[in-house]
Scaffold this active site. Structure first.
Site, PDB file in Angstrom:
ATOM      1  N   ASP A   1       0.871  -1.175   0.000  1.00 27.64           N
ATOM      2  CA  ASP A   1       0.000   0.000   0.000  1.00 27.64           C
ATOM      3  C   ASP A   1       0.912   1.230   0.000  1.00 27.64           C
ATOM      4  O   ASP A   1       2.132   1.105   0.179  1.00 27.64           O
ATOM      5  CB  ASP A   1      -0.887  -0.027   1.263  1.00 27.64           C
ATOM      6  CG  ASP A   1      -1.813   1.183   1.351  1.00 27.64           C
ATOM      7  OD1 ASP A   1      -2.268   1.670   0.294  1.00 27.64           O
ATOM      8  OD2 ASP A   1      -2.082   1.651   2.482  1.00 27.64           O
ATOM      9  N   SER A   2       0.318   2.398  -0.126  1.00 26.18           N
ATOM     10  CA  SER A   2       1.093   3.645  -0.065  1.00 26.18           C
ATOM     11  C   SER A   2       1.455   3.974   1.382  1.00 26.18           C
ATOM     12  O   SER A   2       1.778   5.121   1.676  1.00 26.18           O
ATOM     13  CB  SER A   2       0.251   4.787  -0.615  1.00 26.18           C
ATOM     14  OG  SER A   2      -0.832   5.009   0.274  1.00 26.18           O
TER      15      SER A   2
ATOM     16  N   TYR B   1      -0.859   8.455  -2.491  1.00 29.47           N
ATOM     17  CA  TYR B   1      -0.942   8.165  -3.928  1.00 29.47           C
ATOM     18  C   TYR B   1      -2.130   8.902  -4.562  1.00 29.47           C
ATOM     19  O   TYR B   1      -2.137   9.187  -5.739  1.00 29.47           O
ATOM     20  CB  TYR B   1      -1.192   6.664  -4.157  1.00 29.47           C
ATOM     21  CG  TYR B   1       0.009   5.746  -4.085  1.00 29.47           C
ATOM     22  CD1 TYR B   1       1.270   6.203  -3.708  1.00 29.47           C
ATOM     23  CD2 TYR B   1      -0.135   4.395  -4.403  1.00 29.47           C
ATOM     24  CE1 TYR B   1       2.343   5.316  -3.637  1.00 29.47           C
ATOM     25  CE2 TYR B   1       0.935   3.510  -4.341  1.00 29.47           C
ATOM     26  CZ  TYR B   1       2.171   3.971  -3.954  1.00 29.47           C
ATOM     27  OH  TYR B   1       3.230   3.103  -3.893  1.00 29.47           O
TER      28      TYR B   1
ATOM     29  N   CYS C   1      -4.368  -1.490  -1.960  1.00 31.64           N
ATOM     30  CA  CYS C   1      -4.510  -0.056  -2.202  1.00 31.64           C
ATOM     31  C   CYS C   1      -5.468   0.135  -3.372  1.00 31.64           C
ATOM     32  O   CYS C   1      -5.187  -0.334  -4.488  1.00 31.64           O
ATOM     33  CB  CYS C   1      -3.127   0.516  -2.517  1.00 31.64           C
ATOM     34  SG  CYS C   1      -3.154   2.263  -2.926  1.00 31.64           S
ATOM     35  N   ASN C   2      -6.566   0.801  -3.109  1.00 31.21           N
ATOM     36  CA  ASN C   2      -7.555   1.049  -4.168  1.00 31.21           C
ATOM     37  C   ASN C   2      -6.977   1.947  -5.264  1.00 31.21           C
ATOM     38  O   ASN C   2      -7.247   1.753  -6.443  1.00 31.21           O
ATOM     39  CB  ASN C   2      -8.778   1.758  -3.574  1.00 31.21           C
ATOM     40  CG  ASN C   2      -9.550   0.870  -2.617  1.00 31.21           C
ATOM     41  OD1 ASN C   2     -10.540   0.267  -2.986  1.00 31.21           O
ATOM     42  ND2 ASN C   2      -9.104   0.781  -1.380  1.00 31.21           N
ATOM     43  N   THR C   3      -6.171   2.930  -4.837  1.00 34.24           N
ATOM     44  CA  THR C   3      -5.636   3.897  -5.801  1.00 34.24           C
ATOM     45  C   THR C   3      -4.653   3.213  -6.752  1.00 34.24           C
ATOM     46  O   THR C   3      -4.726   3.400  -7.973  1.00 34.24           O
ATOM     47  CB  THR C   3      -4.947   5.059  -5.042  1.00 34.24           C
ATOM     48  OG1 THR C   3      -5.837   5.529  -4.033  1.00 34.24           O
ATOM     49  CG2 THR C   3      -4.604   6.184  -5.984  1.00 34.24           C
TER      50      THR C   3
ATOM     51  N   CYS D   1     -10.847   3.208   0.352  1.00 35.29           N
ATOM     52  CA  CYS D   1      -9.398   3.404   0.549  1.00 35.29           C
ATOM     53  C   CYS D   1      -9.049   2.556   1.755  1.00 35.29           C
ATOM     54  O   CYS D   1      -9.784   2.574   2.761  1.00 35.29           O
ATOM     55  CB  CYS D   1      -9.083   4.878   0.808  1.00 35.29           C
ATOM     56  SG  CYS D   1      -7.418   5.167   1.457  1.00 35.29           S
ATOM     57  N   THR D   2      -7.960   1.823   1.676  1.00 36.26           N
ATOM     58  CA  THR D   2      -7.672   0.855   2.743  1.00 36.26           C
ATOM     59  C   THR D   2      -7.277   1.518   4.067  1.00 36.26           C
ATOM     60  O   THR D   2      -7.248   0.852   5.098  1.00 36.26           O
ATOM     61  CB  THR D   2      -6.581  -0.134   2.293  1.00 36.26           C
ATOM     62  OG1 THR D   2      -5.443   0.621   1.862  1.00 36.26           O
ATOM     63  CG2 THR D   2      -7.072  -1.019   1.175  1.00 36.26           C
ATOM     64  N   HIS D   3      -6.974   2.813   4.033  1.00 34.90           N
ATOM     65  CA  HIS D   3      -6.716   3.518   5.295  1.00 34.90           C
ATOM     66  C   HIS D   3      -8.011   3.782   6.075  1.00 34.90           C
ATOM     67  O   HIS D   3      -7.970   3.926   7.301  1.00 34.90           O
ATOM     68  CB  HIS D   3      -6.039   4.875   5.029  1.00 34.90           C
ATOM     69  CG  HIS D   3      -4.594   4.802   4.692  1.00 34.90           C
ATOM     70  ND1 HIS D   3      -4.129   4.367   3.473  1.00 34.90           N
ATOM     71  CD2 HIS D   3      -3.484   5.112   5.431  1.00 34.90           C
ATOM     72  CE1 HIS D   3      -2.805   4.424   3.474  1.00 34.90           C
ATOM     73  NE2 HIS D   3      -2.392   4.873   4.642  1.00 34.90           N
TER      74      HIS D   3
END
Ligand code: DGL
Length: 254
Positions: free
Chosen positions: A10-11, A42, A73-75, A181-183
């Site tokens: 992920d970012s 990202y 990470c979706n982005t 978003c995974t966050h």
């Protein structure tokens, strides 16, 4: 039987929310988690920039001989997975997408708020998904810098930013929130404090099931119960980040 590790990235540390689901479904696997916090967020970068970061991360996982790579990470999925699949047709690459299809499947008539980074919301990939499953009762909310505030633990800024971002939806009686978003699963209490009781949807469990079935049908599950390793690497070599990552993982596994 294949005991090579699964790569996941992920970012930053947000992908811990996906790793939690992978561990629940596949506890016998070894994992290498790559947190690209050097380039976080990202969601405000160009497609070319994100492609460059992801390209390097994939090469890192190839060097580590990973049997599968999870874009937690979706982005990165929205901007880079198609190109990476073309470039590496032999690699097993698993993406994360905003779980908007779950609204169609499980809560079709609910008033829905989809939260994601600007890059994800604007991406062709997400727009196609959205138009395919549009329930005509959804708001799409791009959340610039929200992932960054979570990543960097900017508690006060985060609280006031969320109030500003979600305030306009307070009177809307939102029933479902897609965490694109995974966050964002890391701040569900804060979201509920503003919107009231809502049901959250994210892709974690679906990804874990999908990967499990792919590995099982390729006879690539690790059946060795004895050994399990979670290796964490951050592009900024930040020790505190590593501690927060494992603290979140322990918390999420309770
Ligand atoms: N966790 C991310 C996602 O799922 C990345 C957010 C960001 O870096 O902007 O989209």
């Amino acid at each position: 039987m294949d005991n090579r590790p699964i790569g996941i990235f992920d970012s930053g540390i947000g992908g811990v929310t996906i790793l939690k689901c992978l561990l629940a479904k596949m506890p016998n696997e070894n994992y290498i988690y790559y947190s690209d916090s050097k380039h976080n967020p990202y969601g405000e970068k160009t497609k070319e920039e994100v492609l460059g970061f992801v390209d390097q991360i994939i090469n890192y996982f190839i060097e580590k001989d990973c049997k599968a790579i999870v874009f937690a990470c979706n982005t990165a999925t929205a901007l880079a997975i198609d190109e990476m699949r073309k470039k590496h047709p032999d690699l097993l690459l698993i993406g994360t997408e905003p779980a908007y299809k779950m609204i169609h499947d499980y809560a079709p008539n609910t008033k829905t708020l989809v939260m994601a980074t600007p890059a994800t919301i604007e991406s062709e990939r997400f727009q196609n998904l959205y138009h395919h499953y549009d329930n005509q009762r959804s708001y799409l909310l791009a959340c610039p810098n929200l992932a960054y505030l979570i990543e960097e633990n900017k508690e006060e800024e985060l609280t006031s930013y969320l109030r500003q971002l979600l305030g306009p939806f307070q009177q809307e009686n939102i029933e479902s929130v897609v965490l694109g978003c995974t966050h964002y699963p890391l701040i569900i209490e804060k979201i509920e404090a503003i919107l009231g009781k809502v049901k959250f949807y994210d892709g974690g469990e679906g990804i874990a099931n999908h990967l499990y079935h792919l590995l099982e049908s390729n006879h690539q599950l690790n059946l060795n119960k004895a050994k399990k390793e979670i290796y964490f690497e951050d592009s900024n070599h930040n020790e505190q980040k590593k501690e927060r990552f494992f603290a979140f993982l322990t918390e999420l596994q309770k």
